[in-house]
Design a protein around this motif. Structure first.
Motif, PDB file in Angstrom:
ATOM      1  N   LYS A 234      24.742  35.720 -31.769  1.00 35.40           N
ATOM      2  CA  LYS A 234      25.704  35.346 -30.357  1.00 35.40           C
ATOM      3  C   LYS A 234      26.062  34.421 -30.358  1.00 35.40           C
ATOM      4  O   LYS A 234      27.368  33.544 -30.097  1.00 35.40           O
ATOM      5  N   LYS A 259      29.747  41.295 -25.214  1.00 32.39           N
ATOM      6  CA  LYS A 259      28.867  41.791 -24.386  1.00 32.39           C
ATOM      7  C   LYS A 259      27.898  42.091 -24.926  1.00 32.39           C
ATOM      8  O   LYS A 259      26.973  42.809 -24.657  1.00 32.39           O
ATOM      9  N   ASP A 262      25.428  40.435 -25.801  1.00 30.88           N
ATOM     10  CA  ASP A 262      24.716  39.851 -24.243  1.00 30.88           C
ATOM     11  C   ASP A 262      23.825  40.883 -24.067  1.00 30.88           C
ATOM     12  O   ASP A 262      22.631  40.601 -23.485  1.00 30.88           O
TER      13      ASP A 262
END
Length: 320
Positions: A234, A259, A262
């Motif tokens: 990330k 995304k 996440d």
């Protein structure tokens, strides 16, 4: 040259191990005293602070988990930077931040290099990893022997910060490839394909890649252990996204990858091994993406060899 090394984690521990194994005068620091003790037992020295390390060494290498960590260490070292000292940043970091900190080092009379690595922890362990180096040519020539001790293929990328741009570009590509390899393996399994056969088909085809030939093995083993975690993915994709935004590039896939990770972090935890991103699809389909015969960890089967400089002049690049 007396070398200091700060950060003995998954990558830093292996890079500094190559220095020590090859007879470099090495002093180490880490927040984990057990890691420091292991190096001292093998012949390294240690000191009490980053400032003392900079004061007593000719070059100090940092290999840390975040730009904030590098900044904290640099603020301690900066008063000890004098003419001739070298700071080598081997962390994966933001190019704007490495330029900011590097300018402070240069203003104090020292030299600064961003020299991140690429190729996986298994190659860092054997000294066969690739290294990018951003700095002026004179500084590159001074540190080239160290770089060639830690890595095999060494590329001088241009000015300070250029190596960090290229590093996050390569990590972005590796992340995109990891996600597509996961989708390919799950889809093949869902279509009734044998996963050992699928692995070999991809490996021998136009769809192969470094990520498939390495990370797909530990995915299929089930360990998913590449000594790299979802929070680091990330961070790296986020750094790539920041480079694109600073340069007004309207990306589409990069935000999607952010995304996806996440979601993976929310479901499995930030310290979960990054290839476990495949669990999102395993959970959604009920499929078990494992196959016999694959190793739990990656091993570099190439013997350690002296490093060399790669000269960028096209597909037939020379080496020095």
């Amino acid at each position: 040259m007396k070398v200091g090394f700060i950060g003995l984690g998954n990558v830093g521990g292996k890079l500094s191990g190559s220095l020590l194994r090859n007879g470099i005068n090495l002093t180490v620091l880490d927040l984990n005293p057990d890691l420091v003790a292991e190096f001292v037992a093998q012949g390294a020295q240690t000191v009490g602070s980053p400032a003392e390390l900079m004061r007593t060494c000719d070059a100090v290498i940092t290999c840390l988990p975040s730009p904030a960590a590098s900044d904290a260490v640099m603020q301690d070292m900066l008063p000890e930077v004098t003419t001739g000292k070298i700071w080598m940043e081997m962390s994966t970091t933001d190019e704007a931040e490495v330029r900011r900190l590097g300018a402070q080092v240069i203003d104090a009379g020292g030299a600064a290099v961003d020299c991140p690595v690429s190729g996986g922890c298994h190659r860092a362990a054997t000294g066969n990893i690739s290294i990018f180096a951003g700095c002026d040519r004179a500084t590159f020539d001074r540190i080239a022997p160290l770089l060639k001790t830690m890595g095999r293929r060494i590329l001088h990328t241009g000015e300070l910060g250029s190596a960090s741009v290229l590093k996050v570009v390569t990590n972005y590509l590796a992340t995109a490839n990891l996600v597509t390899c996961c989708e390919a393996l799950v889809t093949a399994k869902a279509a009734g394909m044998d996963l050992n056969t699928t692995y070999e088909a991809l490996k021998m085809s136009s769809g192969t890649s470094f990520v498939h030939e390495t990370e797909s093995q530990v995915i299929l083993n089930g360990s998913r252990d590449i000594s790299f975690t979802m929070d680091l993915v990330k961070k790296d994709v986020g750094l790539f996204q920041e480079v694109a935004e600073r340069n007004n590039v309207p990306l589409e896939i990069s935000p999607m990858l952010c995304k996806i990770f996440d979601d993976g972090i929310a479901k499995y935890g930030e310290r979960c091994f990054s290839p476990n991103i495949i669990k999102r699809l395993e959970d959604a389909t009920g499929l078990d993406i494992r196959a016999p015969g694959f190793p739990p960890e990656l091993q570099d089967d190439e013997p350690e060899e002296p490093g060399y400089e790669v000269i960028p002049n096209g597909p037939t690049a020379a080496k020095l």
